[in-house]
Design an enzyme around this catalytic site. Structure first.
Site, PDB file in Angstrom:
ATOM      1  N   GLY A  13      14.797  -5.565  -3.807  1.00  0.00           N
ATOM      2  CA  GLY A  13      14.170  -4.258  -3.999  1.00  0.00           C
ATOM      3  C   GLY A  13      15.056  -3.105  -3.598  1.00  0.00           C
ATOM      4  O   GLY A  13      16.234  -3.283  -3.269  1.00  0.00           O
ATOM      5  N   GLN A  14      14.463  -1.901  -3.600  1.00  0.00           N
ATOM      6  CA  GLN A  14      15.246  -0.691  -3.312  1.00  0.00           C
ATOM      7  C   GLN A  14      15.889  -0.757  -1.926  1.00  0.00           C
ATOM      8  O   GLN A  14      17.075  -0.459  -1.771  1.00  0.00           O
ATOM      9  CB  GLN A  14      14.350   0.559  -3.407  1.00  0.00           C
ATOM     10  CG  GLN A  14      15.149   1.853  -3.313  1.00  0.00           C
ATOM     11  CD  GLN A  14      14.305   3.087  -3.057  1.00  0.00           C
ATOM     12  OE1 GLN A  14      13.095   3.003  -2.817  1.00  0.00           O
ATOM     13  NE2 GLN A  14      14.938   4.238  -3.105  1.00  0.00           N
ATOM     14  N   ASP A  36      13.698 -13.437  -2.780  1.00  0.00           N
ATOM     15  CA  ASP A  36      12.885 -12.536  -3.586  1.00  0.00           C
ATOM     16  C   ASP A  36      12.180 -13.365  -4.661  1.00  0.00           C
ATOM     17  O   ASP A  36      12.636 -14.458  -5.016  1.00  0.00           O
ATOM     18  CB  ASP A  36      13.760 -11.469  -4.256  1.00  0.00           C
ATOM     19  CG  ASP A  36      12.966 -10.229  -4.668  1.00  0.00           C
ATOM     20  OD1 ASP A  36      13.103  -9.184  -3.994  1.00  0.00           O
ATOM     21  OD2 ASP A  36      12.202 -10.307  -5.658  1.00  0.00           O
ATOM     22  N   ASP A  54       8.393 -17.055  -3.138  1.00  0.00           N
ATOM     23  CA  ASP A  54       7.169 -16.241  -3.185  1.00  0.00           C
ATOM     24  C   ASP A  54       6.575 -16.205  -1.774  1.00  0.00           C
ATOM     25  O   ASP A  54       6.156 -17.233  -1.251  1.00  0.00           O
ATOM     26  CB  ASP A  54       6.174 -16.885  -4.169  1.00  0.00           C
ATOM     27  CG  ASP A  54       4.902 -16.057  -4.302  1.00  0.00           C
ATOM     28  OD1 ASP A  54       4.752 -15.055  -3.573  1.00  0.00           O
ATOM     29  OD2 ASP A  54       4.059 -16.428  -5.150  1.00  0.00           O
ATOM     30  N   TYR A 144      -2.543   1.332  -0.567  1.00  0.00           N
ATOM     31  CA  TYR A 144      -1.238   1.085   0.072  1.00  0.00           C
ATOM     32  C   TYR A 144      -1.285   1.521   1.549  1.00  0.00           C
ATOM     33  O   TYR A 144      -0.910   0.769   2.446  1.00  0.00           O
ATOM     34  CB  TYR A 144      -0.177   1.862  -0.705  1.00  0.00           C
ATOM     35  CG  TYR A 144       1.220   1.828  -0.143  1.00  0.00           C
ATOM     36  CD1 TYR A 144       1.948   0.648  -0.087  1.00  0.00           C
ATOM     37  CD2 TYR A 144       1.832   2.998   0.311  1.00  0.00           C
ATOM     38  CE1 TYR A 144       3.246   0.627   0.410  1.00  0.00           C
ATOM     39  CE2 TYR A 144       3.122   2.995   0.798  1.00  0.00           C
ATOM     40  CZ  TYR A 144       3.828   1.808   0.849  1.00  0.00           C
ATOM     41  OH  TYR A 144       5.120   1.807   1.338  1.00  0.00           O
ATOM     42  N   LYS A 148      -1.035  -0.735   4.931  1.00  0.00           N
ATOM     43  CA  LYS A 148       0.004  -0.504   5.940  1.00  0.00           C
ATOM     44  C   LYS A 148      -0.627  -0.296   7.323  1.00  0.00           C
ATOM     45  O   LYS A 148      -0.110  -0.783   8.328  1.00  0.00           O
ATOM     46  CB  LYS A 148       0.860   0.705   5.563  1.00  0.00           C
ATOM     47  CG  LYS A 148       1.796   0.456   4.377  1.00  0.00           C
ATOM     48  CD  LYS A 148       2.841  -0.593   4.695  1.00  0.00           C
ATOM     49  CE  LYS A 148       3.824  -0.799   3.572  1.00  0.00           C
ATOM     50  NZ  LYS A 148       4.703  -1.951   3.782  1.00  0.00           N
TER      51      LYS A 148
HETATM   52  P1  NAD Z   1      10.600  -2.555  -3.895  1.00  0.00           P
HETATM   53  O1  NAD Z   1       9.376  -2.581  -4.719  1.00  0.00           O
HETATM   54  O2  NAD Z   1      11.789  -1.856  -4.405  1.00  0.00           O
HETATM   55  O3  NAD Z   1      11.021  -4.043  -3.518  1.00  0.00           O
HETATM   56  C1  NAD Z   1      10.109  -5.034  -3.186  1.00  0.00           C
HETATM   57  C2  NAD Z   1      10.745  -6.371  -3.534  1.00  0.00           C
HETATM   58  O4  NAD Z   1       9.802  -7.396  -3.180  1.00  0.00           O
HETATM   59  C3  NAD Z   1      11.028  -6.532  -5.038  1.00  0.00           C
HETATM   60  O5  NAD Z   1      12.361  -6.931  -5.241  1.00  0.00           O
HETATM   61  C4  NAD Z   1      10.046  -7.610  -5.483  1.00  0.00           C
HETATM   62  O6  NAD Z   1      10.564  -8.453  -6.497  1.00  0.00           O
HETATM   63  C5  NAD Z   1       9.833  -8.391  -4.190  1.00  0.00           C
HETATM   64  N1  NAD Z   1       8.560  -9.100  -4.193  1.00  0.00           N
HETATM   65  C6  NAD Z   1       7.379  -8.710  -4.705  1.00  0.00           C
HETATM   66  N2  NAD Z   1       6.458  -9.647  -4.540  1.00  0.00           N
HETATM   67  C7  NAD Z   1       7.054 -10.677  -3.889  1.00  0.00           C
HETATM   68  C8  NAD Z   1       6.601 -11.947  -3.447  1.00  0.00           C
HETATM   69  N3  NAD Z   1       5.347 -12.355  -3.650  1.00  0.00           N
HETATM   70  N4  NAD Z   1       7.492 -12.748  -2.811  1.00  0.00           N
HETATM   71  C9  NAD Z   1       8.780 -12.367  -2.627  1.00  0.00           C
HETATM   72  N5  NAD Z   1       9.257 -11.165  -3.044  1.00  0.00           N
HETATM   73  C10 NAD Z   1       8.403 -10.340  -3.671  1.00  0.00           C
HETATM   74  O7  NAD Z   1      10.169  -1.959  -2.468  1.00  0.00           O
HETATM   75  P2  NAD Z   1      11.072  -1.156  -1.434  1.00  0.00           P
HETATM   76  O8  NAD Z   1      11.040   0.268  -1.809  1.00  0.00           O
HETATM   77  O9  NAD Z   1      12.368  -1.832  -1.234  1.00  0.00           O
HETATM   78  O10 NAD Z   1      10.175  -1.292  -0.125  1.00  0.00           O
HETATM   79  C11 NAD Z   1      10.347  -2.334   0.800  1.00  0.00           C
HETATM   80  C12 NAD Z   1       9.345  -2.149   1.923  1.00  0.00           C
HETATM   81  O11 NAD Z   1       9.509  -0.865   2.521  1.00  0.00           O
HETATM   82  C13 NAD Z   1       7.882  -2.204   1.476  1.00  0.00           C
HETATM   83  O12 NAD Z   1       7.110  -2.781   2.495  1.00  0.00           O
HETATM   84  C14 NAD Z   1       7.506  -0.755   1.340  1.00  0.00           C
HETATM   85  O13 NAD Z   1       6.135  -0.549   1.516  1.00  0.00           O
HETATM   86  C15 NAD Z   1       8.295  -0.140   2.470  1.00  0.00           C
HETATM   87  N6  NAD Z   1       8.529   1.287   2.273  1.00  0.00           N
HETATM   88  C16 NAD Z   1       9.350   1.725   1.269  1.00  0.00           C
HETATM   89  C17 NAD Z   1       9.552   3.098   1.088  1.00  0.00           C
HETATM   90  C18 NAD Z   1      10.443   3.630  -0.001  1.00  0.00           C
HETATM   91  O14 NAD Z   1      10.509   4.839  -0.194  1.00  0.00           O
HETATM   92  N7  NAD Z   1      11.140   2.768  -0.731  1.00  0.00           N
HETATM   93  C19 NAD Z   1       8.923   3.998   1.945  1.00  0.00           C
HETATM   94  C20 NAD Z   1       8.073   3.517   2.928  1.00  0.00           C
HETATM   95  C21 NAD Z   1       7.899   2.160   3.114  1.00  0.00           C
HETATM   96  N1  SER Z   2       7.994   5.855  -0.831  1.00  0.00           N
HETATM   97  C1  SER Z   2       6.758   5.197  -0.614  1.00  0.00           C
HETATM   98  C2  SER Z   2       5.787   5.480  -1.702  1.00  0.00           C
HETATM   99  O1  SER Z   2       5.877   6.534  -2.277  1.00  0.00           O
HETATM  100  C3  SER Z   2       6.168   5.622   0.702  1.00  0.00           C
HETATM  101  O2  SER Z   2       5.777   4.495   1.370  1.00  0.00           O
HETATM  102  O3  SER Z   2       4.948   4.669  -1.959  1.00  0.00           O
END
Ligand code: NAD
Ligand code: SER
Length: 313
Positions: A13-14, A36, A54, A144, A148
């Site tokens: 993911g990101q 992943d 998974d 969401y 959290k």
């Molecule tokens: P993302 O959606 O980019 O990545 C999530 C990854 O999880 C994906 O690669 C997806 O394929 C994988 N995934 C989904 N279901 C799965 C499963 N059942 N088993 C294994 N892998 C699985 O999310 P992100 O932006 O990288 O966020 C990661 C964490 O950080 C999350 O908990 C998110 O809530 C938190 N977060 C992100 C942000 C943000 O701005 N990116 C902000 C606040 C919190």
């Molecule tokens: N960047 C995230 C969202 O917009 C915050 O957790 O969902």
């Protein structure tokens, strides 16, 4: 010294891609297993072990953790705010069950540490809008945010009751150029840079004066590793830490881009994500993280813009 073996779940993911690469630099490529649902990721190819997994399948997850001698888990797999509103039960199931599976196995296998991110989305319309404090009224209105907030208390519970060393950060909206964002309300602040370079214009799904807490990915990765490296007695918050770097609106990020690309223009077509953004604070007070483990951000809006555009070019 005992060697750590780390499992990053949601590594494609990101955040996962950059965190996996950073952890591989710190601990050695072979010590960090990327996992992943996605079968592979070109950005991680050739950088270390990768398994398709998974997190909802607790048995398989448990087998992997034992087989690979895992000592730490970073759980990033989740459904984010905008996608979550389209399928609330799916978001609840993944965000809760995934966490419970990891916490349970961490307790059983006596893992050294777990990292699980929360979000500014825990806050709701009744929380203070400006400099939202660590402890305040928390009444989230998105599924969401609800997941959290519940997750934060599960983390606290596993730490208090079973001694699981689980640590967490309430990330703001994260901006990065390597891996695409996965369905959040703050994703506009990534898309805008891509469109500025490709089309010299961007149509934003939030209104021009919507201020949200944001952070550049290098700061987020550093915060995560600093929190995880901090001595346990420095960690006073076992729900999740507020974390802050900058706060800006779509109009302000557009202005920052115009300093680099003068003919860039922005338009506004707010959609369902506007009400999600309106329910969150505009800025965050992270003084507890600063006090406990010395957190300090490096990037402001203009420094991030220069770096984003340079790297995307
Ligand atoms: P993302 O959606 O980019 O990545 C999530 C990854 O999880 C994906 O690669 C997806 O394929 C994988 N995934 C989904 N279901 C799965 C499963 N059942 N088993 C294994 N892998 C699985 O999310 P992100 O932006 O990288 O966020 C990661 C964490 O950080 C999350 O908990 C998110 O809530 C938190 N977060 C992100 C942000 C943000 O701005 N990116 C902000 C606040 C919190
Ligand atoms: N960047 C995230 C969202 O917009 C915050 O957790 O969902």
């Amino acid at each position: 010294m005992h060697k750590e073996k780390i499992l990053v779940i949601g590594a494609s993911g990101q955040i996962g891609v950059e965190l996996t690469l950073a952890l591989r630099k710190m601990y050695g490529a072979a010590q960090v297993v990327a996992a992943d649902l996605r079968e592979q990721n070109p950005l991680l190819a050739g950088t270390g072990p990768y398994v398709s997994l998974d997190v909802m399948n607790k048995e398989m997850l448990h087998v992997q953790i034992i087989r690979q001698n895992i000592t730490q888990v970073y759980l990033l797999a989740a459904i984010l705010s905008a996608t979550g509103e389209k399928n609330p039960s799916l978001a609840w199931n993944l965000n809760m069950q995934g966490l419970l599976n990891v916490l349970d196995i961490a307790r059983e296998e006596k893992l050294n540490k777990v990292f699980w991110p929360s979000s500014i989305a825990v806050f709701g319309p009744s929380s203070p809008r400006v400099n939202c404090p660590q402890q305040t009224i928390i009444e989230p209105t998105t599924i969401y945010g609800i997941s959290k907030y519940a997750g934060e208390f599960w983390c606290h519970y596993y730490w208090q009751r079973y001694g699981v060393d689980v640590r967490s950060i309430r990330y703001p909206g994260l901006i990065s150029y390597k891996s695409a964002p996965g369905g959040g309300t703050t994703d506009y602040a990534v898309e805008i840079y891509h469109e500025a370079l490709a089309k010299r214009s961007y149509s934003c799904f939030l209104k021009q004066d919507t201020y949200l807490p944001m952070m550049y990915m290098p700061d987020a990765i550093r915060a995560t590793t600093e929190l995880m490296e901090a001595p346990a007695d420095r960690i006073s918050v076992r729900t999740s830490y507020n974390l802050s770097a900058m706060s800006f609106s779509p109009a302000e990020i557009a202005h920052s881009i115009q300093k680099q690309i003068p003919d860039f223009s922005i338009g506004y077509q707010p959609d369902y994500r506007q009400s999600i953004a309106d329910s969150w604070p505009q800025s965050i007070d992270d003084s507890v993280a600063r006090r406990d483990w010395g957190w300090k951000p490096e990037y402001d809006l203009d420094a991030m813009t220069v770096d984003m555009l340079q790297n995307l070019r």
